[in-house]
Design an enzyme around this catalytic site. Sequence first.
Site, PDB file in Angstrom:
ATOM      1  N   THR A 138      10.519   8.136  -2.685  1.00  0.00           N
ATOM      2  CA  THR A 138      10.579   6.984  -2.149  1.00  0.00           C
ATOM      3  C   THR A 138       9.666   5.852  -2.758  1.00  0.00           C
ATOM      4  OG1 THR A 138      10.525   8.678  -0.299  1.00  0.00           O
ATOM      5  CG2 THR A 138       9.706   6.383   0.346  1.00  0.00           C
ATOM      6  N   ALA A 153       2.557   4.599  -0.380  1.00  0.00           N
ATOM      7  CA  ALA A 153       1.812   5.961  -0.239  1.00  0.00           C
ATOM      8  C   ALA A 153       2.602   6.906   0.022  1.00  0.00           C
ATOM      9  CB  ALA A 153       0.493   5.701   0.707  1.00  0.00           C
ATOM     10  N   ARG A 208      -7.230 -14.942   6.291  1.00  0.00           N
ATOM     11  CA  ARG A 208      -7.270 -15.816   7.433  1.00  0.00           C
ATOM     12  C   ARG A 208      -8.077 -17.103   7.198  1.00  0.00           C
ATOM     13  NH1 ARG A 208      -9.030 -10.886  11.200  1.00  0.00           N
ATOM     14  NH2 ARG A 208      -9.157  -9.742   9.018  1.00  0.00           N
ATOM     15  N   LYS A 263       0.911  -1.388  -0.085  1.00  0.00           N
ATOM     16  CA  LYS A 263       0.037   0.148   0.013  1.00  0.00           C
ATOM     17  C   LYS A 263       1.025   1.159  -0.108  1.00  0.00           C
ATOM     18  CE  LYS A 263      -4.003  -2.203   1.743  1.00  0.00           C
ATOM     19  NZ  LYS A 263      -3.528  -3.647   2.114  1.00  0.00           N
ATOM     20  N   VAL A 299     -12.813 -10.905   1.925  1.00  0.00           N
ATOM     21  CA  VAL A 299     -13.509 -12.453   1.847  1.00  0.00           C
ATOM     22  C   VAL A 299     -13.090 -13.268   3.113  1.00  0.00           C
ATOM     23  CG1 VAL A 299     -13.719 -14.707   0.822  1.00  0.00           C
ATOM     24  CG2 VAL A 299     -14.002 -12.541  -0.542  1.00  0.00           C
TER      25      VAL A 299
END
Lengths: 210, 210
Positions: free
Chosen positions: A67, A62, A187, A60, A165
């Site tokens: 960078t 950001a 999981r 992710k 999900v």
Amino acid sequence: MASRLVLALDETDPARALDIAKEVSPFVSKIKINYPLVLSAGLDIVTEISKFSKVICDFKVADIPNTNRLITEAVFSAGATGIIAHAFPGPESLKAIRAVDPSKEMYVVITMSHPKGGDFFKIEEFCSLALEVGATGVVAPATRPEDVAKVKNLIGDLEIISPGVGAQGGDPKETIKAGADFIIVGRGIYQADNPALAAEKYMSDMNIDD
Amino acid sequence: MASRLVLALDETDPARALDIAKEVSPFVSKIKINYPLVLSAGLDIVTEISKFSKVICDFKVADIPNTNRLITEAVFSAGATGIIAHAFPGPESLKAIRAVDPSKEMYVVITMSHPKGGDFFKIEEFCSLALEVGATGVVAPATRPEDVAKVKNLIGDLEIISPGVGAQGGDPKETIKAGADFIIVGRGIYQADNPALAAEKYMSDMNIDD
């Protein structure tokens, strides 16, 4: 058809993560890895897993363009085939990722799956941005299939990958019907007693209507 | 007074990064570390540097609550005193960070310093969010002192730390006048022939008007 299943390997014990990745790899199209595992195992875990599966680094990303570029270089050098980035920091930050290696996959987060996770996200503008910067695909949440459908209408041929999900409550079939190409399960697989069996079941369930 | 200077240690060679951190530590209040260094050196570099300086992990954390929590636990266990997170994934993601250890520092990014970096950021809403979740402070760009001033009016007693000085063009004194408490300098120090001398000069320049 190829598996529509992506494993979110959010197990943070390195040895267990590697075992699960191996067992599950026949049933998944890609394995998605996040920072908690990399912070405990080092970036080498990406290299290890990429020997038997495609790996997407769900970092992710950001940050400012420079960078973002450095993070992306590290990720692709380690063997990952794809990276997930946020649209929020704007076009320059995404272009810096894309420029590192346009043959790799870059997915852009359009909105998020957790409660209140989408409040600040601009679905239409972020879909335009994904198209503008030449993304491979986008990330849209299985917890809100109506958002997946909306995204599908906006992004043409780009891939949609959908997390949320299982533990977070999203339904794979409904999400695929809404337009998702790949379903990310975490999981529900890596915490199962038999992760390979769980993955095989998810995979079959998803393909049954095709 | 204590130094208002924070070093952005964006050098990615681990040995050189450690050397610079040691030399510069007397002149800085904190050292800010980002993912490119951690991806090359491992999280141990945080532990090493935290032996002689406070370390903030500028990971711009922007994930679902559970992942934010895991990243934060890793960072604090390694010895960091603070972490930087994005506001845009919403209050639940920030609260998950805050809950890990409320005695540590959590800074929230209000807007970004690069071109078009602020287009999607909602300054007022993100400042409210920082207050709501009990942030230590906020990050606002020295490249746009008008934004720093706006943020200052919105966040009361929270700290403001400002990147974008030096290579990106921000002026430290102007940024402090606008309300910043700490100024983050990267390339202007770690790429200098003599990083310690450069840091000392930045530090003195910032304090001269007090």
